[in-house]
Design an enzyme around this catalytic site. Structure first.
Site, PDB file in Angstrom:
ATOM      1  CG  HIS A   1      -1.778  -1.227   1.315  1.00  0.00           C
ATOM      2  ND1 HIS A   1      -1.314  -2.446   1.760  1.00  0.00           N
ATOM      3  CD2 HIS A   1      -3.080  -1.412   1.010  1.00  0.00           C
ATOM      4  CE1 HIS A   1      -2.306  -3.332   1.724  1.00  0.00           C
ATOM      5  NE2 HIS A   1      -3.393  -2.742   1.272  1.00  0.00           N
TER       6      HIS A   1
ATOM      7  N   GLY B   1     -10.898   4.310   7.054  1.00  0.00           N
ATOM      8  CA  GLY B   1     -11.320   2.960   7.422  1.00  0.00           C
ATOM      9  C   GLY B   1     -11.432   2.818   8.921  1.00  0.00           C
TER      10      GLY B   1
ATOM     11  CB  ILE C   1      -9.158   7.823  -1.492  1.00  0.00           C
ATOM     12  CG1 ILE C   1      -9.183   8.959  -2.518  1.00  0.00           C
ATOM     13  CG2 ILE C   1      -8.948   6.473  -2.198  1.00  0.00           C
ATOM     14  CD1 ILE C   1     -10.223   8.819  -3.601  1.00  0.00           C
TER      15      ILE C   1
ATOM     16  CG  HIS D   1      -5.868   1.431  -0.564  1.00  0.00           C
ATOM     17  ND1 HIS D   1      -5.821   1.952   0.708  1.00  0.00           N
ATOM     18  CD2 HIS D   1      -6.091   0.095  -0.407  1.00  0.00           C
ATOM     19  CE1 HIS D   1      -5.994   0.984   1.585  1.00  0.00           C
ATOM     20  NE2 HIS D   1      -6.173  -0.149   0.944  1.00  0.00           N
TER      21      HIS D   1
ATOM     22  NE  ARG E   1     -23.425 -14.518  38.270  1.00  0.00           N
ATOM     23  CZ  ARG E   1     -24.385 -13.616  38.468  1.00  0.00           C
ATOM     24  NH1 ARG E   1     -24.201 -12.365  38.136  1.00  0.00           N
ATOM     25  NH2 ARG E   1     -25.534 -13.976  38.991  1.00  0.00           N
TER      26      ARG E   1
ATOM     27  CD  GLU F   1     -20.380  -5.442  24.417  1.00  0.00           C
ATOM     28  OE1 GLU F   1     -20.324  -4.762  23.361  1.00  0.00           O
ATOM     29  OE2 GLU F   1     -21.388  -5.461  25.149  1.00  0.00           O
TER      30      GLU F   1
ATOM     31  CG  PHE G   1     -22.651 -10.012  24.478  1.00  0.00           C
ATOM     32  CD1 PHE G   1     -23.416 -10.383  23.383  1.00  0.00           C
ATOM     33  CD2 PHE G   1     -23.314  -9.744  25.656  1.00  0.00           C
ATOM     34  CE1 PHE G   1     -24.800 -10.462  23.462  1.00  0.00           C
ATOM     35  CE2 PHE G   1     -24.698  -9.826  25.746  1.00  0.00           C
ATOM     36  CZ  PHE G   1     -25.440 -10.179  24.645  1.00  0.00           C
TER      37      PHE G   1
ATOM     38  CG  HIS H   1     -28.533 -12.168  26.480  1.00  0.00           C
ATOM     39  ND1 HIS H   1     -29.315 -11.745  25.439  1.00  0.00           N
ATOM     40  CD2 HIS H   1     -28.222 -11.039  27.180  1.00  0.00           C
ATOM     41  CE1 HIS H   1     -29.479 -10.427  25.508  1.00  0.00           C
ATOM     42  NE2 HIS H   1     -28.821  -9.987  26.558  1.00  0.00           N
TER      43      HIS H   1
ATOM     44  NE  ARG I   1     -28.542 -15.028  36.202  1.00  0.00           N
ATOM     45  CZ  ARG I   1     -29.855 -15.143  36.241  1.00  0.00           C
ATOM     46  NH1 ARG I   1     -30.458 -16.087  35.548  1.00  0.00           N
ATOM     47  NH2 ARG I   1     -30.583 -14.308  36.951  1.00  0.00           N
TER      48      ARG I   1
END
Lengths: 692, 692
Positions: free
Chosen positions: B55, B183, B214, B286, B381, B435, B461, B497, B544
């Site tokens: 590049h 970007g 660009i 680029h 946890r 996150e 997640f 979840h 949990r």
């Protein structure tokens, strides 16, 4: 008892919005509205309490906005949830699911019975903790992972614009309404979604921000100081504000929102847990039941003396009327549809049904036949483009795009035209450098109906799109992910761009078809399967580098539909089965040549889709992978998904080995990388010899 | 020949910035600067041409900004790349790697020889396609996946603030400079990163935007209309602008940037491929070599008559002086460090080395001993919180946080204090609903040195954080991901979840330790391993729901370090081995009771970390998993990672079965879900019976 008083923070000058409000005033100023909204609030409190789990604060906070929206603005007919020209209502803040369930119940959606509300968050109910579109009509999309609904909504709005351009505003002319919370707006996907929407000037997209200043950890100021209004304006949106508890002010803002030439962001200042003396304006209202005592006090403040889950008949009737309000518009729409020419109506109905056009099969077959003869040596990303060049003209429902890698993903074909504010008939979207937003929008387009979306990036950047790709699978949305540069074969860009674990990731995800075709023929077959899939997304893992045609004998049948098949049979006595996918099939075939030359009979199995092979009858699987012969798999990726096929589904089947990656890649020309990482025909042959 | 003329678009009123510039004018106005920058430009062009890949456009566009930065503002000493108090320079737009390599080479970093530049993108070179921090000094982080560097930089700046508060500004006082492109700024992670930085008022973070209009697909307007300046201002940043080709104007902006009380965004208006007659201001500049002819013409325009890779001595000397410029400041800093008390200096050095404090081992051991006796029944946890309660006081280098799930992830302990603009000694960060930004910032903190970051969200997640988590693994950063709610055991929140494929995802990723501890004892062991890891990130998958203590006999040794171990031996003749992790170990133990009662001898193997087990000697692995007995694994997740252990690493070992998930979950109380999905002791016993 002190009524809770909320001094509403001040959007730009409007006396109404700056005035301290108390519930007594609101109740007396708008008594009918108040009671309709109270029905939502109390159902939410009661259901969360009964489940002893859930999120009451958001429905209590947004009940006024939702009531005004459903009463006066949303185009819908509860008796016809599939009405193609309905407005779409997207609850991006999915934890507030009881808001949606209460609305669907009160307006009379058949599947949302009181029994379902009572069974909120219980096994077998349609009232899941977060809204799941596949459980009940009226739930347009599955939300909960924050920001996804907002990105979906951008896709819904794109679908509407596209279909309106194709079928005319008499047939397609509706809005997409979103409720989003601070969580949605902090997530990165929201940035991608609003940037795309702003550029596309999606004027029929209206986002209602539940601006309650609270997240799970506490006040928003703990983690954010963003001026959301300025942020949306910077992305090209129109920005409005309202007092989210004043029905007249809400109505004013929503009325204004419908006149915009750009997407609209409405800052609705609200109070989470509105009316609860102890929980309002606290994180405590967010994700736990209020408790029986607090519910009792809050209902008293609401002027709501009814037992849990009970809605007085007058309020029920008022809501039922709201649910039926759209019947007339729907009938008129039906009449307009009936006036279409037979062909156009049939096409509209086909499009909305998701059924592929009849021509598709023949088109694919012709391409396969032609190229089994021509035997081009092209990268499968180029092969994919060659497929799309013949498919897009016969499938007007495709909308393609790329996350700013158009020339690399080979996703744009000659006839598509670019979809933008000046050309809504265009079918190619420059999604920008927004993999997650692209995938979320693709989900929305597919859920809207009438569109079959595909979108491209590098396979490695499934990492960026994962949140939405998982939801494609969970929702059963047949989006097509065109994932090129699918291994170290991409070469010099190096390990940041070289997927090694991503095939395993896609294959580990339920309800996802992961295709890794070996040549143009398999690529065409994969596309055919992806484009006729009803409830399953597809990932097409495609090479950057050129690959020879390995399917040199034309078969009318789609062999990839069986997931794996015998590509070359052993000549000498069969002692070895080589399994491979994509760019490594060529290597397996070369290894076979070496081994056969040593009189070691070697079968090569091409396995473009493990999931489809796993779904074949036992007999077929055993025929392709009989016990006995040594098995060696070749794939420039991690071994994890291969153990099942190598070690034998029932154990004890075969000695086996794997030639692939067990680390990240490196930056160098592709050929050198294959050498250095030992993914060569010689290495495969040597592995086989060591096992015999 | 026509010199290319760029009419520079206009940031707010400044005649200098609005004036059309041509290269001849720039050359004559700042001849020395011009040639220094030309050295960067030509090295980039030459290296990309030699590699025939890469590049060139970005280094050509940002050479002026980078030259001014290194010459006048960046605090560094090329002879001492590990100097703890150096400014950090982050090339978020990693595809412009030749910009960085050229700067490191010209300023005299020992490992960045001309030979390396000549071998750009070749096997074995340190000049990879995208910058990889583990290949050469001076590369602060690995970039390429867009937006990551920006998020890392937020972590670098947090680390600096934290260490400055702890060790004083005489020892720690430096800036973080970032070059980011369009970007980076379109990616969602940028939104999360800038929101976090804005809230935290990280005034020593300065982002230089390569505003060249660009992207790969073409003009930015194809996909974006965002007003970036307004957007950053909305997030609480100071916004400046400059002409990115005028060294005086750049210097003015960078000087001003250093006076800010907030993070600073500098809009540097540039031209991609600056000076190339055919490629400037086009996407063609680029990602491809310019070609020999275009290079020749461009060098002529630059006034650069030298052959490829040749830098005249005068220019070399000027750059070498820049590289040595920081020597004095470093010596003064060294003197200040020498003045510290012995204990404080030793602690600073320990902190920067990443070595864990000596007390850690004893602290963990004491906690294990105490709880092997107390045998609490707590969720892992919660167990994790109990570990952190004793670890955080003895490890001042920890900085913890959560993506707005503090109370659910149990990541905050009593003594930490909240890190915010008013309390830089705080060690707990409310990351917000971000996150990806959190994970990116954690990478930055760890790379900065002196900090051991941990951060929490729900295991599901990881989807949102994947982009940065993969980079933790690739870079060898020992970040700790505290991923709670690790299965359908989270219950009512439902399938959006509930992770099912995420353990497979983490395990498929090279250089990642995925821990799924069964009780408090294993949780403590996992934390010990994570906190002493040198080059590997850890994922802690935590329940949990409450779990009994299964490790009831105290062992001083960290048994989890072996990855898997015999938790309960068979009593009757051993016919069965049950393998399980986390919350399913309890189920395996109950199944063992059932089977032993039927005189079926059953061993239970707890397998908290597959990666560590895989790394054990063959003998140990065979001892834990001998051939012969039936094997059944239990894990509330997909089977994919288990095949290796079930089917036998060498095949033929054992009949086997799996009890787990093969679909997404559902919304219901956890107990009901385990019943409905058939993950129970009875189901395990029945599976065993069917195999015997």
């Amino acid at each position: 008892m002190n009524l809770p008083v909320g001094l509403l923070s001040s959007p730009p000058a409007d006396i109404r919005r700056n005035r301290p409000l108390d519930i007594a005033t609101l109740r007396s100023a708008h008594p009918d509205h108040w009671m309709r909204a109270a029905a939502i609030r109390t159902l939410a409190m009661d259901a969360v309490q009964a489940a002893n789990s859930g999120h009451p604060g958001m429905p209590m906070g947004m009940a006024d906005v939702a009531t005004v929206l459903f009463e006066k603005h949303l185009k819908f007919d509860a008796s016809a949830p599939d009405w193609a020209d309905r407005d779409r209502f997207i609850l991006s803040a999915g934890h507030g699911s009881m808001l949606l369930y209460a609305l669907l119940h009160l307006t009379g959606y058949a599947s949302m019975t009181l029994e379902q509300i009572r069974n909120f968050r219980q096994w077998g109910s349609v009232t899941a903790g977060h809204p799941e579109n596949f459980l009940a009509k009226g739930i347009e999309t599955t939300t909960g992972p924050l920001g996804q609904g907002l990105a979906n909504a951008v896709g819904f709005a794109i679908a509407e614009e596209s279909l309106r351009a194709q079928f005319g505003p008499k047939i397609v002319d509706h809005r997409t309404w979103v409720i989003a919370g601070d969580g949605c707006l902090m997530e990165g996907i929201s940035h991608e979604a609003i940037g795309l929407a702003g550029m596309q000037k999606l004027s029929k997209l209206i986002v209602l921000w539940d601006n309650n200043n609270i997240s799970i950890d506490g006040k928003i100021s703990l983690s954010d100081v963003t001026d959301q209004r300025a942020r949306f304006a910077a992305a090209g949106w129109r920005v409005l504000s309202c007092n989210g508890h004043d029905p007249a002010d809400i109505d004013r803002a929503l009325t204004e929102a419908k006149t915009s030439d750009r997407p609209v962001f409405v800052d609705c200042k609200t109070h989470i847990g509105f009316g609860s003396p102890k929980k309002q304006d606290t994180a405590g209202a967010h994700g736990s039941p209020l408790g029986p005592d607090e519910i009792e006090v809050t209902k008293e403040i609401y002027g709501w003396p009814h037992p849990a889950f009970e809605i007085p008949a007058t309020i029920r009737e008022a809501w039922a009327a709201i649910g039926a309000r759209g019947g007339k518009a729907r009938a008129e729409w039906g009449a307009r549809v009936a006036e279409l020419s037979g062909a156009k109506r049939a096409e509209f109905e086909r499009r909305m049904s998701g059924e592929a056009p009849k021509k598709l099969a023949a088109t694919i077959r012709a391409l396969k036949k032609q190229n089994a003869e021509a035997q081009p040596k092209v990268a499968t990303r180029k092969a994919s483009e060659m497929v799309l060049e013949v498919v897009n003209p016969v499938m007007p429902e495709t909308i393609g795009g790329s996350a700013d890698l158009t020339g690399s993903n080979n996703t744009k074909t000659g006839d598509l035209g670019v979809f933008d504010p000046e050309n809504r008939k265009g079918r190619y979207i420059h999604f920008g450098i927004r993999e997650h937003g692209m995938a979320g929008a693709m989900n929305g387009m597919a859920l809207h109906g009438g569109i079959r979306p595909y979108g491209g990036t590098f396979l490695c950047f499934t990492d960026y799109a994962r949140g939405a790709m998982r939801l494609s699978a969970l929702m059963g949305v047949p989006a097509v992910y065109v994932m090129t540069h699918d291994s170290i074969g991409l070469g010099e860009d190096g390990p940041t761009h070289q997927p090694v674990e991503h095939l395993a990731i896609c294959r580990a995800t339920p309800n996802t078809l992961t295709f890794r075709p070996a040549d143009l023929i398999e690529t065409a077959e994969a596309w055919e399967l992806a484009l006729t899939s009803d409830k399953t997304p597809s990932v097409l893992a495609l090479s950057r580098q050129n690959l020879p045609t390995v399917r040199t004998k034309h078969a009318t049948k789609n062999l990839s539909a069986q997931g794996a098949y015998i590509l070359r049979e052993a000549e000498a006595k069969r002692r070895v089965i080589l399994l491979a996918t994509g760019s490594e099939v060529e290597i397996a075939l070369a290894a076979r040549d070496i081994l056969e030359a040593e009189d070691i009979g070697t079968r090569v199995v091409s396995m473009p889709c493990m999931e489809l092979f796993a779904a074949q009858p036992d007999g077929y699987r055993k025929r392709v992978l009989p016990g006995g012969p040594v098995r060696v798999a070749v794939e420039a990726a991690v071994r994890q998904p291969w153990d099942r096929w190598l070690l034998g589904e029932r154990g004890r089947e075969a000695k086996s080995g794997f030639v692939g990656m067990d680390s990240f890649g490196a930056s160098a020309p592709a050929g050198r990388l294959y050498e250095e990482f030992g993914i060569t025909a010689d290495a495969v042959a040597e592995k086989v010899r060591s096992l015999l």
